[in-house]
Motif scaffolding. Structure first.
Motif, PDB file in Angstrom:
ATOM      1  N   ASP A   1       0.821  -1.208   0.000  1.00 11.11           N
ATOM      2  CA  ASP A   1       0.000   0.000   0.000  1.00 11.11           C
ATOM      3  C   ASP A   1       0.857   1.260   0.000  1.00 11.11           C
ATOM      4  O   ASP A   1       0.500   2.261  -0.625  1.00 11.11           O
ATOM      5  CB  ASP A   1      -0.934   0.009   1.214  1.00 11.11           C
ATOM      6  CG  ASP A   1      -2.065  -1.000   1.076  1.00 11.11           C
ATOM      7  OD1 ASP A   1      -2.290  -1.484  -0.048  1.00 11.11           O
ATOM      8  OD2 ASP A   1      -2.718  -1.294   2.094  1.00 11.11           O
ATOM      9  N   LYS A   2       1.979   1.228   0.702  1.00 10.49           N
ATOM     10  CA  LYS A   2       2.829   2.425   0.771  1.00 10.49           C
ATOM     11  C   LYS A   2       3.378   2.789  -0.607  1.00 10.49           C
ATOM     12  O   LYS A   2       3.512   3.971  -0.939  1.00 10.49           O
ATOM     13  CB  LYS A   2       3.973   2.228   1.767  1.00 10.49           C
ATOM     14  CG  LYS A   2       5.044   1.237   1.336  1.00 10.49           C
ATOM     15  CD  LYS A   2       6.141   1.102   2.393  1.00 10.49           C
ATOM     16  CE  LYS A   2       7.209   0.108   1.939  1.00 10.49           C
ATOM     17  NZ  LYS A   2       7.983   0.601   0.795  1.00 10.49           N
ATOM     18  N   ASP A   3       3.680   1.771  -1.426  1.00 11.75           N
ATOM     19  CA  ASP A   3       4.205   2.046  -2.760  1.00 11.75           C
ATOM     20  C   ASP A   3       3.104   2.513  -3.707  1.00 11.75           C
ATOM     21  O   ASP A   3       3.328   3.362  -4.571  1.00 11.75           O
ATOM     22  CB  ASP A   3       4.900   0.800  -3.317  1.00 11.75           C
ATOM     23  CG  ASP A   3       6.123   0.403  -2.484  1.00 11.75           C
ATOM     24  OD1 ASP A   3       6.893   1.313  -2.116  1.00 11.75           O
ATOM     25  OD2 ASP A   3       6.286  -0.792  -2.200  1.00 11.75           O
TER      26      ASP A   3
ATOM     27  N   THR B   1       2.845   7.698   6.235  1.00 13.21           N
ATOM     28  CA  THR B   1       3.426   6.362   6.309  1.00 13.21           C
ATOM     29  C   THR B   1       4.869   6.345   5.827  1.00 13.21           C
ATOM     30  O   THR B   1       5.750   5.791   6.474  1.00 13.21           O
ATOM     31  CB  THR B   1       2.607   5.365   5.461  1.00 13.21           C
ATOM     32  OG1 THR B   1       1.268   5.394   5.933  1.00 13.21           O
ATOM     33  CG2 THR B   1       3.153   3.961   5.588  1.00 13.21           C
ATOM     34  N   VAL B   2       5.105   6.966   4.671  1.00 10.48           N
ATOM     35  CA  VAL B   2       6.439   6.891   4.084  1.00 10.48           C
ATOM     36  C   VAL B   2       7.398   7.882   4.716  1.00 10.48           C
ATOM     37  O   VAL B   2       8.531   7.542   5.054  1.00 10.48           O
ATOM     38  CB  VAL B   2       6.361   7.112   2.559  1.00 10.48           C
ATOM     39  CG1 VAL B   2       7.734   7.088   1.947  1.00 10.48           C
ATOM     40  CG2 VAL B   2       5.495   6.031   1.937  1.00 10.48           C
TER      41      VAL B   2
ATOM     42  N   GLN C   1       8.467   4.665   6.691  1.00 16.17           N
ATOM     43  CA  GLN C   1       9.064   3.833   5.664  1.00 16.17           C
ATOM     44  C   GLN C   1       9.510   4.705   4.502  1.00 16.17           C
ATOM     45  O   GLN C   1       9.174   5.877   4.415  1.00 16.17           O
ATOM     46  CB  GLN C   1       8.040   2.802   5.150  1.00 16.17           C
ATOM     47  CG  GLN C   1       7.494   1.893   6.237  1.00 16.17           C
ATOM     48  CD  GLN C   1       6.314   1.075   5.739  1.00 16.17           C
ATOM     49  OE1 GLN C   1       5.633   1.471   4.802  1.00 16.17           O
ATOM     50  NE2 GLN C   1       6.073  -0.055   6.368  1.00 16.17           N
TER      51      GLN C   1
ATOM     52  N   ALA D   1       2.469   6.062  -2.830  1.00 20.11           N
ATOM     53  CA  ALA D   1       3.533   6.911  -3.360  1.00 20.11           C
ATOM     54  C   ALA D   1       3.297   7.245  -4.824  1.00 20.11           C
ATOM     55  O   ALA D   1       3.551   8.363  -5.270  1.00 20.11           O
ATOM     56  CB  ALA D   1       4.885   6.211  -3.185  1.00 20.11           C
TER      57      ALA D   1
ATOM     58  N   ALA E   1       9.561   4.790   0.189  1.00 22.18           N
ATOM     59  CA  ALA E   1       9.062   4.132  -1.022  1.00 22.18           C
ATOM     60  C   ALA E   1      10.236   3.578  -1.803  1.00 22.18           C
ATOM     61  O   ALA E   1      11.308   4.171  -1.855  1.00 22.18           O
ATOM     62  CB  ALA E   1       8.276   5.128  -1.863  1.00 22.18           C
TER      63      ALA E   1
ATOM     64  N   ASP F   1      -1.928   9.543   2.770  1.00 25.50           N
ATOM     65  CA  ASP F   1      -1.465   8.477   3.650  1.00 25.50           C
ATOM     66  C   ASP F   1      -0.019   8.119   3.347  1.00 25.50           C
ATOM     67  O   ASP F   1       0.696   7.637   4.196  1.00 25.50           O
ATOM     68  CB  ASP F   1      -2.360   7.234   3.571  1.00 25.50           C
ATOM     69  CG  ASP F   1      -2.549   6.729   2.160  1.00 25.50           C
ATOM     70  OD1 ASP F   1      -2.935   5.571   1.994  1.00 25.50           O
ATOM     71  OD2 ASP F   1      -2.316   7.510   1.223  1.00 25.50           O
ATOM     72  N   TYR F   2       0.417   8.408   2.131  1.00 28.26           N
ATOM     73  CA  TYR F   2       1.837   8.230   1.806  1.00 28.26           C
ATOM     74  C   TYR F   2       2.677   9.203   2.615  1.00 28.26           C
ATOM     75  O   TYR F   2       3.748   8.872   3.111  1.00 28.26           O
ATOM     76  CB  TYR F   2       2.055   8.471   0.310  1.00 28.26           C
ATOM     77  CG  TYR F   2       3.493   8.758  -0.069  1.00 28.26           C
ATOM     78  CD1 TYR F   2       3.854  10.006  -0.569  1.00 28.26           C
ATOM     79  CD2 TYR F   2       4.475   7.801   0.063  1.00 28.26           C
ATOM     80  CE1 TYR F   2       5.156  10.286  -0.922  1.00 28.26           C
ATOM     81  CE2 TYR F   2       5.786   8.076  -0.278  1.00 28.26           C
ATOM     82  CZ  TYR F   2       6.118   9.316  -0.775  1.00 28.26           C
ATOM     83  OH  TYR F   2       7.407   9.584  -1.121  1.00 28.26           O
TER      84      TYR F   2
END
Length: 234
Positions: free
Chosen positions: A200-202, A215-216, A220, A205, A222, A211-212
């Motif tokens: 989901d994070k990718d 989260t990223v 995290q 992105a 990407a 939400d990126y």
């Protein structure tokens, strides 16, 4: 009064409100005013229906027009890049990058999460993007004069005429507004992401959603290779 009199749609009115809020932030910080009145402006949601995504068969019809109908490749690329229309149109040649064998574009500016985001190039459009990048000029998707084109030109002179030419929809009028708009290309890209394998994070992105940003940026990073696997799966 400005917003009430504006004949444009909700998105334009929201942009006007956002500008108002920035002006008030500036004024409050310099003790010119003591309250942000833009926060009290209400933008009606009445009639604000979400636009549908272009269908796979529509995108295939568009692909077959490349080389036959002017700028058909722009709309086709738009479907596989997922940028907002004005983000895509403002991409300059230096937006094209290659890192560790992965080709991607860097662009976007509407939100913090979407600003200068990397979008890996799907194989469906890779040859087109490389050809456009190699052509003279500053912009990847220039107008007939080689200069940057704006949203209105793209919508009225490229997108709507192409869809009418293909029999997907008629040229819209006030009495019969468009079903599909340039944002329908972004919705198509979003649908591709929905069914693609990947984290989901990718995916976030690639599309540039908020939400990126949390989260990223905080937890995290990407991964270009992971993003490439997603776009390669289209």
């Amino acid at each position: 009064d400005c917003i009430d009199a504006c004949p444009k749609g909700r998105r334009t009115q929201e942009n006007m409100k956002s500008l108002g809020k920035r002006l008030y932030e500036y004024a409050i910080g310099r003790a010119i005013v003591d309250r942000d009145y833009a926060s009290y402006v209400y933008i009606s949601r009445e009639g604000n229906k979400p636009r549908p995504s272009l269908k796979t068969e529509h995108v295939e019809l568009i692909r077959k027009q490349i080389g036959k109908y002017p700028f058909a490749e722009y709309v086709y690329c738009h479907c596989y890049l997922g940028y907002r229309p004005n983000e895509m149109l403002q991409l300059m040649k230096d937006a094209f990058r290659t890192t560790d064998g992965v080709d991607y574009l860097v662009g976007g500016f509407k939100t913090e999460a979407g600003t200068d985001r990397a979008v890996t190039i799907a194989p469906q459009i890779a040859p087109i993007i490389k050809r456009l990048v190699d052509e003279p000029g500053l912009y990847i998707f220039p107008g007939p004069d080689g200069e940057m084109i704006d949203d209105e030109y793209y919508r009225e002179k490229i997108f709507y005429p192409l869809l009418a030419h293909l029999g997907i929809q008629d040229i819209p009028t006030k009495e019969k507004p468009a079903t599909y708009v340039p944002y329908s290309c972004r919705h198509f890209f979003s649908d591709l992401l929905k069914y693609a394998d990947g984290a989901d994070k990718d995916k976030a992105a690639l599309i540039g959603h908020s939400d990126y940003d949390t989260t990223v940026r905080i937890y995290q990073s990407a991964d270009l290779k992971a993003m490439q696997r997603i776009t390669n799966s289209f």
